[in-house]
Design an enzyme around this catalytic site. Structure first.
Site, PDB file in Angstrom:
ATOM      1  N   ASP A 297     -10.096  13.385  -2.479  1.00 49.83           N
ATOM      2  CA  ASP A 297      -8.946  12.982  -1.660  1.00 49.83           C
ATOM      3  C   ASP A 297      -7.641  13.211  -2.422  1.00 49.83           C
ATOM      4  OD1 ASP A 297      -7.692  12.134   0.600  1.00 49.83           O
ATOM      5  OD2 ASP A 297      -8.136  10.003   0.337  1.00 49.83           O
TER       6      ASP A 297
ATOM      7  N   GLY B 252      -6.226   3.590   3.397  1.00 47.93           N
ATOM      8  CA  GLY B 252      -7.379   3.693   4.262  1.00 47.93           C
ATOM      9  C   GLY B 252      -8.512   2.777   3.841  1.00 47.93           C
ATOM     10  N   PHE B 253      -8.559   2.425   2.579  1.00 50.41           N
ATOM     11  CA  PHE B 253      -9.680   1.614   2.115  1.00 50.41           C
ATOM     12  C   PHE B 253      -9.386   0.132   2.148  1.00 50.41           C
ATOM     13  CE2 PHE B 253     -10.735   5.698   0.276  1.00 50.41           C
ATOM     14  CZ  PHE B 253     -12.063   5.800   0.632  1.00 50.41           C
TER      15      PHE B 253
HETATM   16  N1  LIG Z   1      -2.468   1.557  -9.428  1.00 51.77           N
HETATM   17  C1  LIG Z   1      -1.447   1.369  -8.603  1.00 51.77           C
HETATM   18  N2  LIG Z   1      -0.264   0.981  -9.093  1.00 51.77           N
HETATM   19  C2  LIG Z   1       0.763   0.766  -8.252  1.00 51.77           C
HETATM   20  N3  LIG Z   1       0.715   0.934  -6.931  1.00 51.77           N
HETATM   21  C3  LIG Z   1      -0.442   1.338  -6.379  1.00 51.77           C
HETATM   22  C4  LIG Z   1      -1.582   1.552  -7.184  1.00 51.77           C
HETATM   23  N4  LIG Z   1      -2.599   1.920  -6.370  1.00 51.77           N
HETATM   24  C5  LIG Z   1      -2.098   1.939  -5.123  1.00 51.77           C
HETATM   25  N5  LIG Z   1      -0.799   1.590  -5.112  1.00 51.77           N
HETATM   26  C6  LIG Z   1       0.073   1.453  -3.957  1.00 51.77           C
HETATM   27  O1  LIG Z   1      -0.705   1.042  -2.866  1.00 51.77           O
HETATM   28  C7  LIG Z   1      -0.541   1.918  -1.778  1.00 51.77           C
HETATM   29  C8  LIG Z   1      -1.840   2.065  -1.083  1.00 51.77           C
HETATM   30  O2  LIG Z   1      -2.717   2.731  -1.939  1.00 51.77           O
HETATM   31  P1  LIG Z   1      -4.047   3.384  -1.428  1.00 51.77           P
HETATM   32  O3  LIG Z   1      -4.496   4.316  -2.459  1.00 51.77           O
HETATM   33  O4  LIG Z   1      -4.974   2.317  -0.993  1.00 51.77           O
HETATM   34  O5  LIG Z   1      -3.589   4.063  -0.115  1.00 51.77           O
HETATM   35  P2  LIG Z   1      -3.350   5.579   0.193  1.00 51.77           P
HETATM   36  O6  LIG Z   1      -3.585   6.345  -1.030  1.00 51.77           O
HETATM   37  O7  LIG Z   1      -2.017   5.622   0.817  1.00 51.77           O
HETATM   38  O8  LIG Z   1      -4.441   5.876   1.273  1.00 51.77           O
HETATM   39  P3  LIG Z   1      -5.966   6.239   1.081  1.00 51.77           P
HETATM   40  O9  LIG Z   1      -6.664   4.938   0.923  1.00 51.77           O
HETATM   41  O10 LIG Z   1      -6.322   6.943   2.319  1.00 51.77           O
HETATM   42  O11 LIG Z   1      -6.084   7.075  -0.135  1.00 51.77           O
HETATM   43  C9  LIG Z   1      -0.022   3.183  -2.352  1.00 51.77           C
HETATM   44  O12 LIG Z   1       0.853   3.787  -1.471  1.00 51.77           O
HETATM   45  C10 LIG Z   1       0.697   2.755  -3.616  1.00 51.77           C
HETATM   46  O13 LIG Z   1       2.070   2.549  -3.332  1.00 51.77           O
END
Ligand SMILES: Nc1ncnc2c1ncn2[C@@H]1O[C@H](COP(=O)(O)OP(=O)(O)OP(=O)(O)O)[C@@H](O)[C@H]1O
Ligand SMILES: *[C@@H]1O[C@H](CO)[C@@H](O)[C@H](O)[C@H]1NC(C)=O
Ligand SMILES: *[C@@H]1O[C@H](CO)[C@@H](O)[C@H](O)[C@H]1NC(C)=O
Ligand SMILES: *[C@@H]1O[C@H](CO)[C@@H](O)[C@H](O)[C@H]1NC(C)=O
Ligand SMILES: *[C@@H]1O[C@H](CO)[C@@H](O)[C@H](O)[C@H]1NC(C)=O
Ligand SMILES: *[C@@H]1O[C@H](CO)[C@@H](O)[C@H](O)[C@H]1NC(C)=O
Ligand SMILES: *[C@@H]1O[C@H](CO)[C@@H](O)[C@H](O)[C@H]1NC(C)=O
Ligand SMILES: *[C@@H]1O[C@H](CO)[C@@H](O)[C@H](O)[C@H]1NC(C)=O
Ligand SMILES: *[C@H]1O[C@@H](CO)[C@H](O)[C@@H](O)[C@@H]1NC(C)=O
Length: 676
Positions: free
Chosen positions: A478, A363-364
């Site tokens: 969240d 989302g971000f």
């Molecule tokens: N530190 C990390 N190491 C490895 N993969 C990551 C990491 N952070 C995020 N990801 C990957 O990136 C994807 C998107 O992460 P993000 O947290 O932006 O989205 P989300 O959690 O699905 O949604 P929201 O932003 O609403 O929380 C995740 O599904 C994950 O697979």
């Protein structure tokens, strides 16, 4: 006395005449010059003789003439039967017209026989220093010329810019031909360039009896061609005065100029002019490589253009690169130095945010994988688009605080950096990605109960750390399966903590929606909009149920009664079949007590009344078995009652689970409204 004086004078005059006569006999009917060092020609204008004997008529000076004439007049008497006095003559000379680099060439030169060596008010340019516009063509000129013209002058009806013409009193040739010679060997005419810079031989022969003129040219060292270039009956009796000068005249123009040279010359009135020995002739300068000079210039200018282009491209690339790397850094950020990354490093780490490095999008914003060039550490870079600087200061301050959070079940926020319109958050890279993929997609291996329970306890301890063990209360806002990441050992790590605050700080000022995710939102949050530790607990409850059942909190496509997970689990629990809700993929392979604990604790955390929810510390105690989960009673109205035991730190009050669904629904509505 007077007589003797008279005699003496007469004698002296006679003697003088005799000398003059003798001199003229020797000189006046023939001469030969291999080079002009000793010639003592009558020179005029630019003409000069080089030390090697080369006669130069003109150089590249503009609008100049150059003339050289044999110093004595020669006798041309049509009535005389004496051949040395007749109109006949024969001449042979070698000339070269050497072009001047970068200057258009012209105008040519002429072998001239004229009554005078003074050409008053004669013009340069096409007039070749012989005539002017008003006397051109007049019979009184008594001028004979063979022009070697290197420029086409329409006013003189020139046939081209490379011709030989016969000029009688006029520069409009009586007849002319394009420079060429007849090759005896090949039997064909061969064209010639007058101003090639190469020496050319010329034979001009006039038979005063037959009144016939021939002009022959050929490259040097070629025997005289059998066929002349020009051959014509010409009556020169009206042209020649009794005494005439022979010589050469050349001129340059206002824009054009050539170097006109004569290498050697023989003239004969009593027979054919001798051919010169080429080896005795001075060398005319080689034309300065006409072709290579422009080539060089073209090369130089091309190279220059190329260099300029390269510099421009490199410059643009540099500017672009700088722009790409351009970071926003303000004074207030100084204190966050340790958490501050260089945009350039992050840019390099992610190979310029290459599509291949993209590991997900939330989302971000997009999340990229990267390797820090300095330490080879794997990182995940979350690119949060942020179009307003508003609230950034506060948010960065908070980020810096969060950067100091360290817990083995938190994804470490290594730091941040700011680019144009974007905020980059740098996290530890979690090789196994997010937990929801393990639960809901087939691409990741299935997690057994032990692993799931361990993850739950880990996340619970991370939340507890945020809520109570850190120097200030940090709300996650969240908690959900997709924000739980798994490290290399499949340990659960809570990510994205505090990021929801970005909204509070005006990253998205046009929407004032509640931060969080449908299904994980505590009902009161949609009313008050205020996140608390209890709202985090509610989300954690939903997450526990999600882990146990491998179902999303809200399954829009599911059966109506199974649509809201917490309602369904509660319903099953009321029916005494709560274990029917657990993930069928586990195949019954789980610790019964733990499963029950997780399901029930999940329900309790999902209580619609925030006050009825346990704290994270209590949750932790239940999960660790340090506290016994109180029995949940069901009243007759089907309303769940939680009776906390005396050992429980807080007591829960009776509350309705039935309401949860209603409120969850309404909360969904409100959230969907604002579009998240
Ligand atoms: N530190 C990390 N190491 C490895 N993969 C990551 C990491 N952070 C995020 N990801 C990957 O990136 C994807 C998107 O992460 P993000 O947290 O932006 O989205 P989300 O959690 O699905 O949604 P929201 O932003 O609403 O929380 C995740 O599904 C994950 O697979
Ligand atoms: C041409 O020759 C004249 C006389 O020799 C000299 O003064 C002049 O500088 C020369 N011009 C060039 C362009 O060489
Ligand atoms: C030309 O030749 C003729 C005949 O020989 C002679 O009478 C006459 O004087 C000559 N003229 C001159 C100018 O020498
Ligand atoms: C021809 O004239 C020259 C001088 O002009 C003289 O020396 C010579 O003897 C003459 N020859 C004849 C055959 O008259
Ligand atoms: C050439 O001869 C003509 C007559 O035949 C005379 O008028 C003229 O002056 C002569 N020119 C010169 C330069 O001697
Ligand atoms: C042309 O030349 C002649 C003599 O050679 C001179 O009398 C006349 O004035 C000149 N005309 C011009 C226009 O210069
Ligand atoms: C060569 O040139 C001359 C003079 O221009 C011309 O009369 C002749 O016909 C030409 N010969 C050939 C073989 O072209
Ligand atoms: C002129 O012609 C005569 C006769 O052919 C010859 O002997 C003499 O060498 C020639 N002189 C020159 C300079 O051509
Ligand atoms: C060239 O010859 C002279 C002398 O015979 C004539 O007076 C000119 O009219 C003639 N000119 C041309 C262009 O043929």
């Amino acid at each position: 006395m007077a007589k003797s004086v008279h005699f003496l004078i007469i004698f002296q005059i006679s003697l003088l005449n005799l000398f003059t006569f003798l001199a003229s006999v020797q000189a006046q009917d023939q001469f030969i010059y291999h080079g002009f060092r000793e010639a003592k020609l009558r020179e005029d204008g630019l003409t000069n003789v080089h030390p090697n004997g080369l006669l130069q008529l003109t150089n590249s000076s503009r609008r100049q003439v150059g003339r050289a004439f044999y110093p004595q007049q020669l006798k041309f008497n049509a009535s005389s039967s004496n051949s040395s006095e007749s109109l006949s003559f024969s001449t042979y000379f070698v000339f070269a017209i050497v072009p001047e680099p970068r200057i258009p060439n012209g105008h040519g030169f002429a072998f001239t026989i004229s009554p005078s060596v003074i050409f008053p008010a004669s013009l340069t340019n096409q007039y070749l220093g012989l005539l002017n516009a008003s006397n051109n063509g007049l019979a009184s000129n008594h001028m004979f010329a063979v022009e070697f013209d290197t420029l086409k002058n329409p006013e003189f009806e020139d046939i081209d810019g490379n011709h030989v013409g016969i000029d009688l009193n006029s520069l409009t040739s009586n007849f002319s031909a394009t420079a060429a010679y007849f090759s005896d060997r090949e039997g064909t005419n061969k064209s010639l360039q007058l101003m090639s810079g190469n020496p050319l031989q010329v034979w001009i022969d006039y038979d005063g009896v037959k009144k016939f003129l021939t002009v022959t040219i050929a490259p040097i060292r070629i025997p005289r061609p059998n066929r002349p270039l020009l051959s014509r009956a010409v009556d020169l009796s009206e042209i020649f005065n009794e005494s005439m000068y022979v010589g050469f005249s050349a001129a340059t123009g206002s824009a054009v100029a050539s170097n006109h040279y004569v290498l050697g010359w023989s003239f004969n009135k009593t027979g054919a002019a001798q051919i010169l020995d080429p080896s005795k002739l001075p060398q005319s300068p080689k034309p300065r490589k006409l072709r290579t000079i422009p080539v060089l210039e073209i090369t130089v200018s091309a190279v220059t253009v190329l260099i300029v282009m390269i510099i421009t491209v490199v410059g643009i690339a540099y500017i672009k690169r700088k722009k790409k790397y351009e970071e926003i850094r303000e004074d207030w950020e100084e204190e966050y130095g340790p958490q501050r990354f260089f945009y350039k490093d992050v840019y390099k780490a992610t190979k310029g945010f290459k599509e291949e490095e993209l590991i997900g999008a939330g989302g971000f914003g997009k999340v990229y994988k990267g390797v820090l060039p300095s330490s080879n550490a794997q990182i995940a870079v979350k690119k949060v688009s942020h179009n307003s600087a508003q609230g950034m200061k506060e948010f960065v301050a908070e980020l810096a605080t969060m950067g100091r959070l360290r817990h083995r079940n938190l994804v470490a926020l290594l730091g941040y950096c700011r680019g144009k319109g974007e905020l980059l958050l740098i996290y530890d890279y979690m090789p196994n990605g997010s937990l929801d993929k393990f639960l809901f997609s087939n691409e990741k291996p299935y997690l057994n109960w032990t692993q799931r329970f361990r993850i739950l306890r880990g996340i619970a301890s991370a939340l507890l750390y945020l809520h109570e063990e850190w120097e200030q209360v940090v709300l996650h806002r969240d908690v959900k399966a997709s924000n739980v990441l798994l490290d290399g050992d499949l340990n659960g790590r809570l990510g994205d903590f505090g990021l929801a605050r970005l909204y509070d700080h005006g990253a998205n000022p046009q929407t004032t929606h509640v931060v969080g995710t449908v299904g994980y939102l505590a009902p009161e949050l949609t009313v008050t909009g205020k996140a608390t530790t209890s709202t985090d607990v509610f989300s954690f409850g939903a997450f526990m149920l999600e882990m146990a059942c491998a179902r999303r909190p809200m399954e829009v496509n599911g059966l109506p009664e199974e649509m809201i997970l917490v309602d369904w689990v509660f319903e099953k629990w009321r029916q005494g079949t709560i274990l029917e809700t657990c993930d069928p993929k586990l195949g019954g392979d789980y610790v019964l007590e733990e499963m029950e604990l997780v399901l029930k604790l999940g329900l309790i955390c999902s209580h619609s009344n925030p006050a009825a929810r346990p704290s994270m510390r209590q949750v932790m105690q239940f999960l660790d078995g340090d506290a016994i989960l109180p029995d949940i009673l069901i009243d007759s109205a089907g309303v769940g009652m939680v009776v906390m035991g005396s050992e429980a730190p807080n007591s829960f009050e009776l509350s309705s689970y039935g309401k949860i669904s209603v409120q969850s629904m309404s909360s969904n509505d409100s959230v969907l409204h604002v579009g998240r």
